[in-house]
Design an enzyme around this catalytic site. Structure first.
Site, PDB file in Angstrom:
ATOM      1  CE1 TYR A 126      -3.187   3.015   1.088  1.00 37.54           C
ATOM      2  CE2 TYR A 126      -1.860   3.150   3.071  1.00 37.54           C
ATOM      3  CZ  TYR A 126      -2.824   3.677   2.239  1.00 37.54           C
ATOM      4  OH  TYR A 126      -3.425   4.867   2.557  1.00 37.54           O
TER       5      TYR A 126
HETATM    6  P1  NAP Z   1     -12.871   5.129   1.163  1.00 40.34           P
HETATM    7  O1  NAP Z   1     -14.020   5.491   2.011  1.00 40.34           O
HETATM    8  O2  NAP Z   1     -12.447   3.705   1.091  1.00 40.34           O
HETATM    9  O3  NAP Z   1     -13.159   5.685  -0.308  1.00 40.34           O
HETATM   10  C1  NAP Z   1     -12.390   5.316  -1.412  1.00 40.34           C
HETATM   11  C2  NAP Z   1     -13.149   5.730  -2.655  1.00 40.34           C
HETATM   12  O4  NAP Z   1     -12.403   5.317  -3.808  1.00 40.34           O
HETATM   13  C3  NAP Z   1     -14.559   5.091  -2.759  1.00 40.34           C
HETATM   14  O5  NAP Z   1     -15.514   6.087  -3.015  1.00 40.34           O
HETATM   15  C4  NAP Z   1     -14.427   4.152  -3.948  1.00 40.34           C
HETATM   16  O6  NAP Z   1     -15.586   4.028  -4.728  1.00 40.34           O
HETATM   17  C5  NAP Z   1     -13.353   4.857  -4.766  1.00 40.34           C
HETATM   18  N1  NAP Z   1     -12.791   3.924  -5.725  1.00 40.34           N
HETATM   19  C6  NAP Z   1     -12.237   2.708  -5.476  1.00 40.34           C
HETATM   20  N2  NAP Z   1     -11.941   2.100  -6.638  1.00 40.34           N
HETATM   21  C7  NAP Z   1     -12.325   2.937  -7.645  1.00 40.34           C
HETATM   22  C8  NAP Z   1     -12.287   2.864  -9.066  1.00 40.34           C
HETATM   23  N3  NAP Z   1     -11.809   1.797  -9.714  1.00 40.34           N
HETATM   24  N4  NAP Z   1     -12.759   3.923  -9.782  1.00 40.34           N
HETATM   25  C9  NAP Z   1     -13.265   5.024  -9.149  1.00 40.34           C
HETATM   26  N5  NAP Z   1     -13.328   5.144  -7.801  1.00 40.34           N
HETATM   27  C10 NAP Z   1     -12.858   4.104  -7.057  1.00 40.34           C
HETATM   28  O7  NAP Z   1     -11.561   6.007   1.538  1.00 40.34           O
HETATM   29  P2  NAP Z   1     -11.192   6.738   2.902  1.00 40.34           P
HETATM   30  O8  NAP Z   1     -11.173   5.749   4.013  1.00 40.34           O
HETATM   31  O9  NAP Z   1     -11.983   7.972   3.010  1.00 40.34           O
HETATM   32  O10 NAP Z   1      -9.655   7.101   2.567  1.00 40.34           O
HETATM   33  C11 NAP Z   1      -9.382   8.064   1.591  1.00 40.34           C
HETATM   34  C12 NAP Z   1      -7.911   8.066   1.234  1.00 40.34           C
HETATM   35  O11 NAP Z   1      -7.117   8.284   2.402  1.00 40.34           O
HETATM   36  C13 NAP Z   1      -7.394   6.800   0.583  1.00 40.34           C
HETATM   37  O12 NAP Z   1      -6.578   7.156  -0.523  1.00 40.34           O
HETATM   38  C14 NAP Z   1      -6.533   6.180   1.673  1.00 40.34           C
HETATM   39  O13 NAP Z   1      -5.478   5.440   1.120  1.00 40.34           O
HETATM   40  C15 NAP Z   1      -6.002   7.411   2.388  1.00 40.34           C
HETATM   41  N6  NAP Z   1      -5.535   7.207   3.774  1.00 40.34           N
HETATM   42  C16 NAP Z   1      -6.221   6.408   4.629  1.00 40.34           C
HETATM   43  C17 NAP Z   1      -5.790   6.260   5.958  1.00 40.34           C
HETATM   44  C18 NAP Z   1      -6.595   5.447   6.947  1.00 40.34           C
HETATM   45  O14 NAP Z   1      -6.264   5.464   8.159  1.00 40.34           O
HETATM   46  N7  NAP Z   1      -7.625   4.743   6.528  1.00 40.34           N
HETATM   47  C19 NAP Z   1      -4.645   6.922   6.398  1.00 40.34           C
HETATM   48  C20 NAP Z   1      -3.964   7.737   5.504  1.00 40.34           C
HETATM   49  C21 NAP Z   1      -4.432   7.887   4.203  1.00 40.34           C
HETATM   50  P3  NAP Z   1     -16.940   3.296  -4.165  1.00 40.34           P
HETATM   51  O15 NAP Z   1     -17.559   4.301  -3.232  1.00 40.34           O
HETATM   52  O16 NAP Z   1     -17.738   3.052  -5.378  1.00 40.34           O
HETATM   53  O17 NAP Z   1     -16.488   2.059  -3.460  1.00 40.34           O
END
Ligand code: NAP
Length: 213
Positions: A126
């Site tokens: 990742y």
């Molecule tokens: P999330 O709720 O999982 O949302 C991800 C979005 O990406 C969803 O809307 C999903 O669409 C979309 N997506 C996935 N595959 C796709 C595709 N093929 N085409 C178009 N859209 C697509 O994300 P989050 O938890 O808010 O996190 C946002 C970001 O922060 C991510 O990049 C993550 O890596 C980063 N981040 C996370 C953490 C953590 O602690 N979780 C820490 C640091 C950074 P659908 O709604 O249709 O599924």
């Protein structure tokens, strides 16, 4: 600005749309991958466009000035999707942004993406994917800001953060709602241009913190 949010239906994506709409300074274009998500985006005040990061989505970047990339494959998919979405999807977004002369590109990256080789076993692929996407953006010539939060929470926004190029104690977390504020505020904060910024919850108002990165 006309701002395309990639990953608009995500937990952070929806908060970004809300920030853009509330700002009254920007227009939000919401990139979603399913037509069922259209109404939700319209209700939030955004103009939806259906497109998939694993296909050609260049048309989504037409008639926008800025891009906020907030998509991710999530923790429940395999490494193939991590590479397809977090790495290759983000890299393609950068390429399309360049082709379309986009003025600002804000990347939601992650703490640890600077040194993926030091990541714990389960995070390596990742963080390497995030790293590759970040490097591609930095080398693109685009006017970028790369935002690297620590662990994301569902807490309410505090409106205050720590923001530094490299935060010494990386053990904290940050509400997604504050991350959304940082991403939107970065669009128009000149001090964030061409910067990589780590963020965690903290005591400085977002606007002020971003002026001193
Ligand atoms: P999330 O709720 O999982 O949302 C991800 C979005 O990406 C969803 O809307 C999903 O669409 C979309 N997506 C996935 N595959 C796709 C595709 N093929 N085409 C178009 N859209 C697509 O994300 P989050 O938890 O808010 O996190 C946002 C970001 O922060 C991510 O990049 C993550 O890596 C980063 N981040 C996370 C953490 C953590 O602690 N979780 C820490 C640091 C950074 P659908 O709604 O249709 O599924």
């Amino acid at each position: 600005m006309n701002v395309l949010v990639i990953g608009a239906n995500g937990h952070t994506g929806r908060l970004i749309i809300k920030e853009l709409v509330d700002s009254t300074q920007h227009f939000a274009k919401a990139m979603i991958r399913k037509s069922e998500q259209t109404k939700d985006m319209e209700d939030l005040g955004a103009r939806p466009i259906v497109a998939d990061l694993e296909q050609d989505f260049s048309y989504a970047l037409e008639n926008v000035n800025a891009v906020i990339f907030a998509a991710g494959s999530g923790s429940k998919t395999g490494e193939d999707k991590t590479i397809a979405i977090d790495q290759n999807g983000a890299r393609k977004a950068v390429d399309y942004a360049k082709q379309n002369g986009i003025e600002r590109f804000i990347m939601l990256s992650s703490m640890g993406a600077d040194q993926p080789q030091n990541a714990p076993e389960g995070m390596h692929v990742y963080l390497k994917a995030k790293h590759e996407a970040d490097v591609h953006l930095q080398e693109s010539g685009l006017n970028y800001t790369i935002v690297r939060p620590g662990a994301l929470t569902f807490d309410d926004a505090e409106g205050t953060i720590i923001a530094e190029h490299s935060i010494a104690d990386k053990s904290g977390s940050i509400p997604r709602a504050d991350v959304a504020k940082v991403l939107v505020e970065s669009l128009t904060t000149l001090e964030t241009n061409h910067k990589v910024i780590e963020i965690l919850h903290g005591g400085t108002p977002v606007k002020e913190a971003l002026k001193h990165v």
